[in-house]
Design a protein around this motif. Structure first.
Motif, PDB file in Angstrom:
ATOM      1  N   GLU A  58       5.569 -26.632   9.168  1.00  0.00           N
ATOM      2  CA  GLU A  58       6.676 -26.758  10.109  1.00  0.00           C
ATOM      3  C   GLU A  58       7.852 -26.041   9.720  1.00  0.00           C
ATOM      4  N   LEU A  59       8.103 -26.184   8.616  1.00  0.00           N
ATOM      5  CA  LEU A  59       9.331 -25.646   7.822  1.00  0.00           C
ATOM      6  C   LEU A  59       9.351 -24.291   7.843  1.00  0.00           C
ATOM      7  N   PHE A  60       8.734 -23.794   6.872  1.00  0.00           N
ATOM      8  CA  PHE A  60       8.105 -22.593   6.404  1.00  0.00           C
ATOM      9  C   PHE A  60       7.783 -21.596   8.050  1.00  0.00           C
ATOM     10  N   SER A  61       6.788 -22.392   9.574  1.00  0.00           N
ATOM     11  CA  SER A  61       6.497 -20.966  10.435  1.00  0.00           C
ATOM     12  C   SER A  61       7.804 -21.428  11.458  1.00  0.00           C
ATOM     13  N   HIS A  62       9.334 -22.129  11.112  1.00  0.00           N
ATOM     14  CA  HIS A  62       9.966 -21.879  11.842  1.00  0.00           C
ATOM     15  C   HIS A  62      11.392 -20.933  10.911  1.00  0.00           C
ATOM     16  N   GLY A  63      11.333 -20.572  10.129  1.00  0.00           N
ATOM     17  CA  GLY A  63      11.894 -19.495   8.855  1.00  0.00           C
ATOM     18  C   GLY A  63      12.775 -20.337   8.736  1.00  0.00           C
ATOM     19  N   TYR A  64      12.409 -21.605   8.493  1.00  0.00           N
ATOM     20  CA  TYR A  64      14.230 -22.016   7.697  1.00  0.00           C
ATOM     21  C   TYR A  64      14.259 -21.751   6.249  1.00  0.00           C
ATOM     22  N   VAL A  65      12.979 -21.945   5.870  1.00  0.00           N
ATOM     23  CA  VAL A  65      13.043 -21.800   4.099  1.00  0.00           C
ATOM     24  C   VAL A  65      12.719 -20.092   4.139  1.00  0.00           C
TER      25      VAL A  65
END
Length: 131
Positions: free
Chosen positions: A123-130
């Motif tokens: 979830e963190l990587f799929s929304h571009g937060y990281v």
């Protein structure tokens, strides 16, 4: 009188030993009953039972199995399962079961933890937060 083959106590009326089946003609009437040698100390069985209950997971399983084996050997030697031996056997069984249940719960917890952790990073990587 006592059976000459297995040492089982027999009444004077018995024609055959109730434990091994030998004829009573083979029986012997000693002055004292045969001494049954304990294969393990009753205190040792009690201590192993307590340790199996105190340890979690694999330790509980191992010590519980050892305690149950010692208690069975004690009973097979013709010694009565009373007092310390009976208590140690019960604690060994409870420790064994506790070790199995604790191990299963721990494995389920670890699997669930990594599943949640995996979803979190996905979830963190799929929304571009990281980046």
């Amino acid at each position: 009188m006592f059976c000459r083959n297995c040492g089982n106590e027999m009444s004077d009326k018995d024609r055959f030993c109730t434990k091994c089946g030998k004829a009573s003609a083979d029986a012997v009437m000693p002055l004292t009953p045969p001494v049954k040698k304990e294969p393990y100390s009753s205190t040792l069985i009690l201590v192993f039972g307590i340790v199996s209950l105190a340890l979690e997971m694999i330790g509980g399983i191992v010590f519980g199995a050892i305690t149950m084996h010692m208690a069975k050997a004690y009973a097979n030697a013709g010694c009565p399962l009373t007092g310390k031996v009976k208590t140690g056997r019960i604690l060994g069984i409870v420790g064994f079961i506790n070790g199995i249940v604790t191990t299963v719960v721990y494995v389920i917890f670890v699997i669930a933890f990594f599943a949640v952790l995996s979803d979190f990073f996905t979830e963190l990587f799929s929304h571009g937060y990281v980046y």
